[in-house]
Scaffold this active site. Structure first.
Site, PDB file in Angstrom:
ATOM      1  N   SER A   1       0.861  -1.184   0.000  1.00 51.32           N
ATOM      2  CA  SER A   1       0.000   0.000   0.000  1.00 51.32           C
ATOM      3  C   SER A   1       0.891   1.225   0.000  1.00 51.32           C
ATOM      4  O   SER A   1       2.095   1.135   0.248  1.00 51.32           O
ATOM      5  CB  SER A   1      -0.911   0.006   1.234  1.00 51.32           C
ATOM      6  OG  SER A   1      -0.157   0.301   2.409  1.00 51.32           O
TER       7      SER A   1
ATOM      8  N   ILE B   1       6.662  -2.274   7.733  1.00 54.46           N
ATOM      9  CA  ILE B   1       6.546  -0.827   7.817  1.00 54.46           C
ATOM     10  C   ILE B   1       7.361  -0.240   6.677  1.00 54.46           C
ATOM     11  O   ILE B   1       8.552  -0.525   6.535  1.00 54.46           O
ATOM     12  CB  ILE B   1       7.059  -0.289   9.168  1.00 54.46           C
ATOM     13  CG1 ILE B   1       6.232  -0.869  10.324  1.00 54.46           C
ATOM     14  CG2 ILE B   1       7.014   1.236   9.180  1.00 54.46           C
ATOM     15  CD1 ILE B   1       4.759  -0.523  10.287  1.00 54.46           C
ATOM     16  N   LYS B   2       6.712   0.606   5.866  1.00 54.69           N
ATOM     17  CA  LYS B   2       7.396   1.202   4.719  1.00 54.69           C
ATOM     18  C   LYS B   2       8.100   2.484   5.145  1.00 54.69           C
ATOM     19  O   LYS B   2       7.491   3.392   5.711  1.00 54.69           O
ATOM     20  CB  LYS B   2       6.397   1.516   3.596  1.00 54.69           C
ATOM     21  CG  LYS B   2       5.911   0.292   2.854  1.00 54.69           C
ATOM     22  CD  LYS B   2       4.982   0.659   1.721  1.00 54.69           C
ATOM     23  CE  LYS B   2       5.737   0.976   0.452  1.00 54.69           C
ATOM     24  NZ  LYS B   2       4.828   1.119  -0.714  1.00 54.69           N
ATOM     25  N   ILE B   3       9.383   2.529   4.849  1.00 56.21           N
ATOM     26  CA  ILE B   3      10.207   3.695   5.146  1.00 56.21           C
ATOM     27  C   ILE B   3      10.890   4.113   3.845  1.00 56.21           C
ATOM     28  O   ILE B   3      11.515   3.285   3.185  1.00 56.21           O
ATOM     29  CB  ILE B   3      11.266   3.376   6.222  1.00 56.21           C
ATOM     30  CG1 ILE B   3      10.584   3.004   7.549  1.00 56.21           C
ATOM     31  CG2 ILE B   3      12.208   4.565   6.424  1.00 56.21           C
ATOM     32  CD1 ILE B   3      11.552   2.566   8.641  1.00 56.21           C
TER      33      ILE B   3
ATOM     34  N   LEU C   1       2.575  -1.046   5.405  1.00 60.43           N
ATOM     35  CA  LEU C   1       1.938   0.193   5.833  1.00 60.43           C
ATOM     36  C   LEU C   1       3.015   1.267   5.948  1.00 60.43           C
ATOM     37  O   LEU C   1       4.008   1.081   6.649  1.00 60.43           O
ATOM     38  CB  LEU C   1       1.243  -0.003   7.183  1.00 60.43           C
ATOM     39  CG  LEU C   1       0.533   1.221   7.771  1.00 60.43           C
ATOM     40  CD1 LEU C   1      -0.554   1.732   6.836  1.00 60.43           C
ATOM     41  CD2 LEU C   1      -0.069   0.876   9.132  1.00 60.43           C
TER      42      LEU C   1
END
EC number: 2.2.1.2
Length: 369
Positions: free
Chosen positions: A44, A139-141, A108
């Site tokens: 996403s 977790i998207k960074i 996310l």
């Protein structure tokens, strides 16, 4: 009839969907794609959620409850997106268990407004990891300069990470370094490395969009001959660099402790130029141990008429390098292109986040508390 998506999977490419929404979850569509179309993961981003939250009816009950609790708009977005991702994680949990944590993942993203703030990114990554509370979360960074130390810190805290917005080979090298450093710190902290995971999202089509624009301005026959070749060449050389890093001594020490490689993930795989084959950013990037996350239109195109020819990456390193050399030879500034794309990538996600904020604010104002 051949099953191109099954052939991709057999060739070592994990098929992921680049989309999520509550409607897709509630309707059974995502479950159907997992069951019938070999989908084993979901990504996403702020743009995807901005579109999803436009479906007022689907989210009305949740937003009514949030308004009754008098939460802020930012907190409402955090709760809504975390809920969709958590439900998606639960749906894909059997895939996660079956693949020993390699697939069955959902991503996310941290608030893109924090992309240039290391400490805030770390804090938000930890908060989202706690909020969703599922082992198959990423977790998207973003791979900005400020994001690199945040990637290492998050991994050290036991947070699995999807590193996004990678455009350049140099930055990709820094991302792999951040991953290894994070694993080493996690190991020193006594964490189980076998439970940690990461993918590196290397963007594809946007590279062609920008370079083709510059080639069209040049207008020469040599420039025309290079249209549509830069993105695939760039990604193939990224895989070359991946092979080098994840076959070295430093990596082997971590692998012996249970660590998994940080898989390259081909992102932005929908074709922007209608003159190009709509499956090219999938079938031309087939290599073992990779992920290809596709918009649904691309997934359907590959399923309908994609031709999988086995490994289309490792035999072409010399050709890929020659393509980048030829681009440089006619004046295409690679560093300028990738720097621009990173800045634009962050700005586009920030714009989508602002749209999301505005949409949710209006919806909260409209519902009855």
């Amino acid at each position: 009839m051949s099953d191109a998506l099954a052939e991709l999977s057999a060739a070592g490419v994990a098929v992921w969907l680049d989309d999520i929404s509550r409607q897709r979850l509630n309707s059974g569509n995502l479950a159907q794609l997992v069951k019938e179309k070999h989908v084993v993961g979901v990504t996403s981003n702020p743009t995807i959620f901005a579109k999803a939250l436009g479906d007022v009816d689907t989210y009305a009950e949740t937003l009514t409850d949030l308004k009754a609790r008098k939460v802020s708009v930012d907190e409402a977005i955090r709760m809504v997106t975390a809920t969709d991702i958590r439900d998606g994680c639960d749906l894909l949990r059997p895939v996660y268990d079956r693949t020993d944590g390699v697939d069955g993942r959902l991503s996310l993203e941290v608030d893109p407004r924090l992309a240039n703030d290391t400490e805030a990114t770390i804090a938000e990554a930890k908060a989202l990891w706690w909020l969703v509370d599922r082992p198959n979360l990423y977790i998207k960074i973003p791979a900005t300069k400020a994001g690199l130390p945040a990637i290492t810190a998050a991994l050290a805290e036991g947070v699995s990470v999807n590193v996004t917005l990678i455009f350049s080979l140099e930055r990709y090298g820094e991302v792999m370094e951040a991953y290894l450093a994070g694993l080493e710190k996690a190991k020193a902290n006594g964490r189980d490395l076998s439970r940690l995971s990461s993918v590196a999202s290397f963007f594809v089509s946007r590279v062609d969009s920008e370079i083709d624009k510059r080639l069209d301005k040049l207008g020469s026959d040599e420039a025309k001959a290079l249209r549509g070749k830069a993105a695939i060449a760039n990604a193939r050389l990224a895989y070359r660099d991946y092979e080098k890093v994840f076959s070295g001594e430093r990596w082997q020490t971590l692998a012996d402790a249970g660590a998994k490689p940080q898989r390259p993930l081909w992102a932005s795989t929908g074709v922007k130029d209608p003159a190009y084959d709509d499956t090219q950013y999938v079938v031309e990037l087939v290599a073992p141990g990779t992920v290809n996350t596709m918009p649904e239109a691309t997934l359907k195109a590959v399923d309908d008429h994609g031709v999988v020819r086995g490994d289309t990456v490792t035999p072409y390193y010399a050709e890929a390098q020659a393509t980048l050399d030829a681009l440089a030879g006619i004046g295409i500034d690679y560093d300028d292109v990738v720097d621009l794309l990173e800045r634009e990538g962050v700005e586009k996600f920030e714009q989508s986040w602002t749209e999301l904020l505005d949409s949710v604010k209006k919806q909260l104002s409209a519902v009855d508390a």
